[in-house]
Design a protein around this motif. Structure first.
Motif, short mmCIF file in Angstrom:
data_model
loop_
_atom_site.label_atom_id
_atom_site.label_comp_id
_atom_site.label_asym_id
_atom_site.label_seq_id
_atom_site.Cartn_x
_atom_site.Cartn_y
_atom_site.Cartn_z
N LEU A 8 59.83 3.78 38.58
CA LEU A 8 59.50 3.49 37.22
C LEU A 8 59.45 4.61 36.48
CD1 LEU A 8 57.01 0.50 37.82
CD2 LEU A 8 59.09 0.33 37.18
N LEU A 9 59.41 4.52 35.27
CA LEU A 9 59.11 5.75 34.23
C LEU A 9 57.86 5.89 34.65
CD1 LEU A 9 60.91 4.61 30.96
CD2 LEU A 9 61.59 6.50 32.33
N THR A 10 57.44 7.57 34.21
CA THR A 10 55.97 7.93 34.01
C THR A 10 55.63 7.88 32.78
OG1 THR A 10 56.70 10.31 33.54
CG2 THR A 10 56.55 9.56 36.00
N PHE A 11 54.36 8.00 32.64
CA PHE A 11 53.54 7.80 31.40
C PHE A 11 54.35 8.56 30.43
CE2 PHE A 11 50.35 8.97 28.13
CZ PHE A 11 49.84 7.93 27.86
N ASP A 12 54.35 9.90 30.65
CA ASP A 12 55.07 10.78 29.62
C ASP A 12 56.72 10.65 29.54
OD1 ASP A 12 52.90 12.27 29.27
OD2 ASP A 12 53.20 13.74 30.94
N GLU A 13 57.46 10.27 30.58
CA GLU A 13 58.83 9.82 30.48
C GLU A 13 58.87 8.68 29.68
OE1 GLU A 13 60.79 11.09 34.96
OE2 GLU A 13 59.74 9.14 34.71
N TRP A 14 58.18 7.64 29.51
CA TRP A 14 58.22 6.55 28.80
C TRP A 14 58.07 7.00 27.23
CZ3 TRP A 14 56.15 4.06 24.85
CH2 TRP A 14 56.50 2.77 24.56
N GLU A 15 56.94 7.68 26.75
CA GLU A 15 56.81 8.41 25.59
C GLU A 15 57.95 8.97 25.08
OE1 GLU A 15 53.56 10.79 23.23
OE2 GLU A 15 52.67 9.50 24.77
N ASP A 64 55.39 -7.79 24.30
CA ASP A 64 56.05 -7.30 25.41
C ASP A 64 55.62 -5.85 25.86
OD1 ASP A 64 57.78 -9.58 25.34
OD2 ASP A 64 59.03 -8.51 24.09
N CYS A 65 54.81 -5.88 27.19
CA CYS A 65 54.36 -4.87 27.52
C CYS A 65 55.35 -4.26 28.52
CB CYS A 65 52.86 -5.12 28.30
SG CYS A 65 51.62 -5.69 27.65
N GLU A 66 55.21 -3.09 28.78
CA GLU A 66 56.26 -2.51 29.71
C GLU A 66 55.26 -1.67 30.81
OE1 GLU A 66 59.71 -0.08 28.89
OE2 GLU A 66 59.87 -1.19 26.96
N ILE A 67 55.69 -2.03 32.04
CA ILE A 67 55.11 -1.61 33.15
C ILE A 67 55.77 -0.19 33.43
CG2 ILE A 67 54.53 -1.80 35.66
CD1 ILE A 67 53.45 -4.20 33.99
N ASP A 70 52.31 4.32 36.39
CA ASP A 70 50.71 4.68 36.13
C ASP A 70 50.25 2.97 36.64
OD1 ASP A 70 48.03 4.02 35.56
OD2 ASP A 70 47.99 5.93 34.26
N LYS A 71 49.48 2.48 37.59
CA LYS A 71 49.60 1.24 37.93
C LYS A 71 48.32 0.55 36.90
CE LYS A 71 50.34 1.56 43.08
NZ LYS A 71 51.59 2.32 43.14
N HIS A 72 47.65 1.36 35.97
CA HIS A 72 46.70 0.83 35.37
C HIS A 72 47.17 0.75 33.92
CE1 HIS A 72 44.10 0.54 38.98
NE2 HIS A 72 44.32 1.67 39.02
N THR A 73 48.17 1.26 33.38
CA THR A 73 48.49 1.44 32.08
C THR A 73 49.70 0.86 31.79
OG1 THR A 73 47.38 3.54 32.11
CG2 THR A 73 48.97 3.16 30.27
N VAL A 74 49.80 0.22 30.63
CA VAL A 74 51.01 -0.36 29.95
C VAL A 74 51.51 0.41 28.76
CG1 VAL A 74 50.85 -2.61 31.08
CG2 VAL A 74 49.89 -2.59 28.97
N MET A 118 60.13 -3.96 32.89
CA MET A 118 60.20 -2.67 33.55
C MET A 118 61.39 -1.83 33.45
SD MET A 118 58.54 -3.83 37.24
CE MET A 118 58.17 -5.52 37.11
N ARG A 119 61.25 -0.45 33.12
CA ARG A 119 62.46 0.25 32.96
C ARG A 119 62.77 1.06 34.38
NH1 ARG A 119 64.50 0.41 27.89
NH2 ARG A 119 62.83 -0.47 26.41
N ARG A 120 63.95 0.90 34.64
CA ARG A 120 64.01 1.50 36.21
C ARG A 120 64.67 2.82 35.94
NH1 ARG A 120 66.98 -2.99 39.50
NH2 ARG A 120 68.02 -3.14 37.61
N VAL A 121 64.27 3.99 36.57
CA VAL A 121 65.10 5.09 36.44
C VAL A 121 65.73 5.47 37.95
CG1 VAL A 121 64.27 7.71 36.28
CG2 VAL A 121 62.96 5.99 34.97
N ILE A 122 66.99 6.07 37.60
CA ILE A 122 67.69 6.50 38.80
C ILE A 122 67.73 8.18 38.66
CG2 ILE A 122 70.07 7.21 39.83
CD1 ILE A 122 70.72 4.22 38.09
#
Length: 125
Positions: A8-15, A64-67, A70-74, A118-122
């Motif tokens: 999954l994307l990290t907090f900063d990668e999602w931003e 629509d939240c994205e997971i 970080d297990k506690h943040t959307v 959920m956005r998956r990252v390769i």
């Protein structure tokens, strides 16, 4: 997912993925309509429904939240809390802001996260 080489994307990668280089509050600029919410079907303003500069459809609906990793943040939404809470148009749009995050978001979401985005990252070597 990890067994497939994905994560999954990290907090900063999602931003970063959401803003696509934008330095404004929202990925489309510093403005939003004051007479409707993002999920209003009859609204003429639909800039938030367009893909960002990376071509991603991201942060388009506050329900629509994205997971993320970080297990506690959307990110990308608050599950509709701002709209259903009647906090006003601006706060209804705020969950779509690039830097917006919902702490403890998974605490109020269903424990079954299969219906959430959920956005998956390769990872590249």
């Amino acid at each position: 997912m990890a067994t497939e080489g994905l994560r999954l994307l990290t907090f900063d990668e999602w931003e970063y993925a959401c803003c696509a280089g934008s330095t404004t509050l929202f990925r489309w600029g510093d403005f939003n309509p004051s007479d409707c919410y993002p999920n209003h079907k009859g609204a003429d303003w639909k800039l938030h429904l367009q893909p960002n500069l990376f071509g991603l459809h991201i942060a388009q609906n506050p329900y629509d939240c994205e997971i993320i990793s970080d297990k506690h943040t959307v990110r990308g939404g608050d599950g509709g809390v701002s709209i259903c809470g009647g906090m006003g148009a601006f706060l209804g749009w705020l969950p779509l802001a690039t830097a917006y995050w919902e702490p403890d978001g998974l605490d109020w979401l269903d424990e079954d996260i299969s219906g959430h985005l959920m956005r998956r990252v390769i990872p590249l070597p």
